[in-house]
Design a protein around this motif. Sequence first.
Motif, PDB file in Angstrom:
ATOM      1  N   THR A 181       0.643  -0.986  -0.248  1.00 12.96           N
ATOM      2  CA  THR A 181       0.081  -0.153   0.374  1.00 12.96           C
ATOM      3  C   THR A 181       0.974   1.317   0.170  1.00 12.96           C
ATOM      4  O   THR A 181      -0.197   2.211  -0.240  1.00 12.96           O
ATOM      5  N   GLN A 182       2.221   1.290   0.487  1.00 15.23           N
ATOM      6  CA  GLN A 182       2.747   2.686   0.120  1.00 15.23           C
ATOM      7  C   GLN A 182       3.949   2.473  -0.924  1.00 15.23           C
ATOM      8  O   GLN A 182       4.538   0.520  -1.636  1.00 15.23           O
ATOM      9  N   GLN A 193       7.245   1.079   9.108  1.00 15.62           N
ATOM     10  CA  GLN A 193       6.133   0.966  10.112  1.00 15.62           C
ATOM     11  C   GLN A 193       6.209   1.643  11.186  1.00 15.62           C
ATOM     12  O   GLN A 193       7.334   1.754  12.277  1.00 15.62           O
ATOM     13  N   ASP A 233       6.896   2.089  -3.573  1.00 14.85           N
ATOM     14  CA  ASP A 233       8.558   1.539  -3.079  1.00 14.85           C
ATOM     15  C   ASP A 233       9.449   2.347  -4.620  1.00 14.85           C
ATOM     16  O   ASP A 233       9.403   1.537  -5.426  1.00 14.85           O
ATOM     17  N   GLY A 288       2.988  -0.329  -5.024  1.00 14.67           N
ATOM     18  CA  GLY A 288       2.890  -0.057  -4.008  1.00 14.67           C
ATOM     19  C   GLY A 288       2.002   1.739  -5.105  1.00 14.67           C
ATOM     20  O   GLY A 288       1.076   2.293  -4.029  1.00 14.67           O
TER      21      GLY A 288
END
Length: 303
Positions: A84-85, A264, A87, A168
Amino acid sequence: MPLSPNKLCDRGCSVNMGGCIALCIACALPACVVAGSPTAANPVFPDAGWSRSAALAAASQEATMPDEAAGQSYGYNWRGASPTQPDWRGVRRDITYFLGYQFVAIGALYAAPESISGWSREQKQDYSFEKWRNNVSKPVWDKDVWWINYVLHPYWGGAYYIQARERGLDRVQSFWYSALISTLYEYGAEALAEPVSAQDLVVTPVVGFLLGEYLFTPLRERIRARPGELDWSDKVTLFVTDPLGVMNAQADRLLGVKTTLQWQPIVMRTPMPAMDMGTAGVNPPGPVRGGQPVWGVQFRLEW
């Protein structure tokens, strides 16, 4: 790194083991807590005596966890959900790989007959910087066979789109990534032999977006949602819809690239001071409720 007890926001610890660095930084922590440790999973400190040595031990345990337990994967992500993020380091590496792949593709087209490549023998033999400059300055409406322009190019546009989604990127970012890769190909090695194709610059990313988002993505999600082991046909489908992603994962393995950068958040609470607990100098045996909220972040880098 050394702790500064007189400050609140410079607490941190790090561990370097076997090519892995786990670093966490938190505000108002007496030492450092690594996400994934028993304490990080609990929103309160179980003991006010949490020490730097315990934090380092937790970091060491996290750094040596198997890839599956840590949410990592060595190689292609066959079963897990897409990240979801973004890269961005992986995206830059993918582009670098593609710049090398396109010369392999040009070699294949050079060996292919003119009915497929559209290049005459004279075109294949006439390579020069001057020709490349003329080709990139004058895009034309090419006359390639229909299945190359309107089947093969959209397919690769969809593959570029899926590759970006697997890194992502969101829909808009993935569309522009597909457009960028298509443009690099048209203005790169292919322009050594023929002028830039005007319709390919549009058809590849636009139709590729539709193909990738509304055909490839649902198909891949259904395959990954199936219970049990993937069979050979499932893996073939995942490969066909993201060939560059699979190839790049194998290139990463050969080059020793395992994980780029992962982060995270950490959210927990500090223990209440002993004077507020009613028993000065004695910590209660169980979890302590209350205290100041703590926010932090853990970074993990592997190579």
